[in-house]
Write a protein that holds these residues in place. Structure first.
Motif, PDB file in Angstrom:
ATOM      1  N   GLY A 165      17.732  -8.580   2.399  1.00 47.47           N
ATOM      2  CA  GLY A 165      16.773  -8.173   3.416  1.00 47.47           C
ATOM      3  C   GLY A 165      17.163  -6.894   4.123  1.00 47.47           C
ATOM      4  O   GLY A 165      17.960  -6.087   3.634  1.00 47.47           O
ATOM      5  N   GLY A 166      16.603  -6.710   5.324  1.00 50.20           N
ATOM      6  CA  GLY A 166      16.783  -5.462   6.047  1.00 50.20           C
ATOM      7  C   GLY A 166      18.218  -5.151   6.438  1.00 50.20           C
ATOM      8  O   GLY A 166      18.612  -3.976   6.483  1.00 50.20           O
ATOM      9  N   ARG A 167      19.011  -6.167   6.731  1.00 48.46           N
ATOM     10  CA  ARG A 167      20.411  -5.950   7.133  1.00 48.46           C
ATOM     11  C   ARG A 167      21.363  -6.363   6.007  1.00 48.46           C
ATOM     12  O   ARG A 167      22.446  -6.858   6.231  1.00 48.46           O
ATOM     13  CB  ARG A 167      20.706  -6.762   8.401  1.00 48.46           C
ATOM     14  N   ARG A 168      20.925  -6.117   4.776  1.00 46.49           N
ATOM     15  CA  ARG A 168      21.664  -6.595   3.609  1.00 46.49           C
ATOM     16  C   ARG A 168      23.039  -5.961   3.463  1.00 46.49           C
ATOM     17  O   ARG A 168      23.993  -6.633   3.084  1.00 46.49           O
ATOM     18  CB  ARG A 168      20.836  -6.374   2.342  1.00 46.49           C
ATOM     19  N   VAL A 169      23.155  -4.672   3.774  1.00 46.71           N
ATOM     20  CA  VAL A 169      24.449  -4.000   3.598  1.00 46.71           C
ATOM     21  C   VAL A 169      25.471  -4.565   4.579  1.00 46.71           C
ATOM     22  O   VAL A 169      26.621  -4.862   4.213  1.00 46.71           O
ATOM     23  CB  VAL A 169      24.306  -2.479   3.768  1.00 46.71           C
ATOM     24  N   GLU A 361       7.573 -15.494  -0.163  1.00 47.69           N
ATOM     25  CA  GLU A 361       6.905 -14.634  -1.145  1.00 47.69           C
ATOM     26  C   GLU A 361       5.406 -14.549  -0.883  1.00 47.69           C
ATOM     27  O   GLU A 361       4.763 -13.545  -1.206  1.00 47.69           O
ATOM     28  CB  GLU A 361       7.153 -15.162  -2.561  1.00 47.69           C
ATOM     29  N   ARG A 362       4.831 -15.585  -0.255  1.00 48.06           N
ATOM     30  CA  ARG A 362       3.396 -15.598   0.031  1.00 48.06           C
ATOM     31  C   ARG A 362       3.073 -14.962   1.380  1.00 48.06           C
ATOM     32  O   ARG A 362       2.044 -14.288   1.518  1.00 48.06           O
ATOM     33  CB  ARG A 362       2.892 -17.052   0.028  1.00 48.06           C
ATOM     34  N   ARG A 363       3.928 -15.180   2.381  1.00 43.20           N
ATOM     35  CA  ARG A 363       3.598 -14.758   3.755  1.00 43.20           C
ATOM     36  C   ARG A 363       4.503 -13.649   4.295  1.00 43.20           C
ATOM     37  O   ARG A 363       4.199 -13.043   5.309  1.00 43.20           O
ATOM     38  CB  ARG A 363       3.668 -15.970   4.689  1.00 43.20           C
ATOM     39  N   HIS A 364       5.616 -13.415   3.663  1.00 43.76           N
ATOM     40  CA  HIS A 364       6.558 -12.355   4.075  1.00 43.76           C
ATOM     41  C   HIS A 364       7.005 -12.513   5.526  1.00 43.76           C
ATOM     42  O   HIS A 364       7.204 -11.534   6.253  1.00 43.76           O
ATOM     43  CB  HIS A 364       5.942 -10.969   3.855  1.00 43.76           C
ATOM     44  N   GLN A 370       4.784 -18.697  13.153  1.00 43.41           N
ATOM     45  CA  GLN A 370       3.701 -18.072  12.405  1.00 43.41           C
ATOM     46  C   GLN A 370       2.942 -19.065  11.528  1.00 43.41           C
ATOM     47  O   GLN A 370       1.960 -18.697  10.889  1.00 43.41           O
ATOM     48  CB  GLN A 370       4.262 -16.950  11.526  1.00 43.41           C
ATOM     49  N   PHE A 371       3.413 -20.300  11.481  1.00 45.13           N
ATOM     50  CA  PHE A 371       2.812 -21.267  10.568  1.00 45.13           C
ATOM     51  C   PHE A 371       2.086 -22.361  11.364  1.00 45.13           C
ATOM     52  O   PHE A 371       1.457 -22.095  12.359  1.00 45.13           O
ATOM     53  CB  PHE A 371       3.875 -21.846   9.639  1.00 45.13           C
ATOM     54  N   ASN A 450      -2.500 -17.942   6.972  1.00 40.29           N
ATOM     55  CA  ASN A 450      -2.058 -19.194   6.355  1.00 40.29           C
ATOM     56  C   ASN A 450      -3.190 -19.881   5.592  1.00 40.29           C
ATOM     57  O   ASN A 450      -2.929 -20.610   4.624  1.00 40.29           O
ATOM     58  CB  ASN A 450      -1.523 -20.161   7.418  1.00 40.29           C
ATOM     59  N   LEU A 451      -4.435 -19.648   6.027  1.00 40.11           N
ATOM     60  CA  LEU A 451      -5.573 -20.338   5.415  1.00 40.11           C
ATOM     61  C   LEU A 451      -5.810 -19.896   3.974  1.00 40.11           C
ATOM     62  O   LEU A 451      -6.507 -20.577   3.218  1.00 40.11           O
ATOM     63  CB  LEU A 451      -6.846 -20.088   6.243  1.00 40.11           C
ATOM     64  N   HIS A 452      -5.229 -18.750   3.596  1.00 43.63           N
ATOM     65  CA  HIS A 452      -5.423 -18.215   2.250  1.00 43.63           C
ATOM     66  C   HIS A 452      -4.231 -18.504   1.332  1.00 43.63           C
ATOM     67  O   HIS A 452      -4.185 -17.987   0.214  1.00 43.63           O
ATOM     68  CB  HIS A 452      -5.659 -16.708   2.324  1.00 43.63           C
TER      69      HIS A 452
END
Length: 504
Positions: A165-169, A361-364, A370-371, A450-452
């Protein structure tokens, strides 16, 4: 020690590495072939590893009543320093070898849609990592063990640092430095043992243990324990874990939780308890207290998380605390429960990271707020997520309950106070697991996106369903797993003052 007519251990260990070398010559832009190659190689490795427990002609068939090492192989490697390629498995390492070969193809299959960049390098690193992990569990020469131990660092460093992710290093460097710091102390202890014991061979050191009379046993114990405690991770050496888990790609988190953490607990079983029984007894109260702190701390911090992946990451600190408590209870039930819980944690937490990865993978996003209402939107996903969540929580009938109950049973025999305090971790696990599930799956959706959402695909079901099957198998009928480890646990307990009857 019994030898096999076929070098089965060597074949299983290096088959993924051979696959990785083969992939070097494949076209970089043919991603479909690269994915299939990695999956086929890891699946074949799992199939071959089943020969350890299934007899085919003169090959295979693990002897449950034999406490020593089986499928033993030894070849001279560096004769000048009495270092050899010496490998074998017993009832302790066998289960971890099978866990590794089982989870690896599932982790690779889970990456098919998630990994878009540098596909060739990604799957090569996954296969190299599998060989390194298998090497740790089968090594009987201390120098060889150290080589495999360090080999696992490199592919995991790149898996987190490139595909994270963003802080992977930051997370990759932190993981690397923490692990390397402990490994240096272990290397010094290995050198001392090899020079003063006259051999780097673990069976030789255990058989001719006169060198222990004048050994600084506690110092050697601490040197090994430093490396293993960081890898577990035992509180307070755990701070690298949440960062590595959160930033790692889904498959990296599955392998990290499912197998890599078990290298630390396996190290305590294989080396600290076997080589330094007196120091292990002296250190047991300290280790037990740290384990109990980790159980409670990990559970409380998990409850405070808003990122579901970080919640599962901190839960590993709590669950592995149970494993360490069981190991240092020095009772048959404690050790057998700890070993079974190592397998259980690999399955349950690995499955949780897979399910979280599918949703990401679906909602990032992994923020629980958020759910909401996912049970109605993706019912198959919700059902499987409920099963693996309850497994992690320790619901009776599922695998987590068997391991935790056996650990607490063994710990009670050693120290009822330890068991009583540690049992609060079971209650706290229910709190943070059920809170997470209610926030994400109950009620109404808090976000229109989420509905999609679409439910699990056929590929994702092929990844998660095999794990769910084993969650039920171990929860309902754990006897074969206990039978596999009983003889080896009995042999391990003898110098520590404990024993266990051989299971029928």
């Amino acid at each position: 020690m019994t030898q096999s007519p076929l070098p089965l251990i060597t074949i299983v260990t290096f088959l993924p590495l051979v696959g990785a070398l083969f992939m070097l010559f494949q076209r970089r832009d043919d991603t479909a072939t690269l994915k299939r190659t990695a999956l086929i190689v890891s699946a074949i490795t799992f199939g071959v590893s089943l020969l350890f427990v299934v007899r085919v002609g003169p090959i295979g068939g693990f002897d449950l009543a034999q406490p020593g090492f089986q499928y033993y192989e030894r070849y001279d490697w560096i004769p000048a320093f009495n270092i050899g390629y010496e490998v074998g498995i017993d009832g302790i390492s066998l289960l971890l070898v099978l866990l590794t070969t089982f989870l690896s193809p599932l982790a690779i299959l889970s990456s098919f849609e998630a990994i878009k960049d540098r596909v060739k390098e990604y799957y090569i690193f996954m296969l190299i990592l599998e060989s390194g992990m298998l090497g740790v569990f089968i090594s009987l020469d201390l120098f060889l063990f150290y080589v495999f131990w360090e080999v696992t660092l490199v592919p995991m460093y790149f898996l987190v640092g490139i595909w994270g992710g963003g802080r992977r290093v930051y997370a990759a460097i932190k993981f690397f430095l923490y692990t390397m710091a402990g490994s240096i102390l272990m290397l010094l202890a290995i050198l001392w043992l090899g020079i003063n014991g006259g051999s780097f061979s673990l069976p030789t050191l255990l058989q001719n243990n006169s060198w222990l009379a004048g050994a600084p046993e506690m110092a050697l114990f601490i040197a090994f324990a430093a490396a293993f405690a960081i890898k577990v991770p035992l509180w307070p050496f755990h701070s690298w874990l949440p960062d590595a888990h959160v930033e790692a790609p889904t498959a990296g988190s599955v392998i990290l939780a499912g197998v890599l953490l078990k290298m630390g607990t396996y190290g305590f079983l294989r080396f600290n308890l076997a080589l330094f029984p007196n120091a292990s007894r002296e250190a047991a109260p300290v280790i037990a207290v740290l384990a109990i702190i980790g159980i409670i701390y990990g559970a409380i911090v998990s409850f405070a998380q808003t990122d579901v992946k970080k919640l599962v990451a901190y839960s590993s600190v709590s669950h592995l605390g149970f494993v360490m408590l069981g190991i240092f209870a020095f009772t048959p039930q404690g050790l057998q429960g700890a070993l079974l819980q190592m397998i259980n944690h690999g399955l349950s937490t690995g499955a949780l990271f897979l399910m979280i990865g599918f949703l990401y993978e679906r909602r990032h996003t992994r923020e629980m707020e958020q759910f909401g209402g996912l049970w109605k939107i993706v019912p198959v996903y919700g059902t499987l997520m409920l099963i693996v969540s309850l497994s992690s929580m320790g619901l009776p009938g599922l695998n987590g309950f068997v391991g935790e109950f056996t650990i607490l049973l063994g710990t009670w025999a050693a120290n009822p106070v330890w068991a009583a305090v540690a049992a609060t971790g079971v209650i706290l696990a229910a709190v943070y697991i059920l809170t997470m599930f209610v926030k994400m799956f109950m009620g109404e959706s808090r976000n229109e996106e989420n509905l999609h959402l679409v439910d699990l695909t056929q590929r994702e079901l092929w990844v998660i369903v095999p794990i769910v099957i084993f969650i039920f198998v171990i929860g309902l009928y754990p006897n074969p797993f206990f039978q596999t480890m009983t003889a080896s646990v009995s042999a391990l307990l003898q110098p520590l003052g404990g024993s266990v009857a051989i299971a029928p």
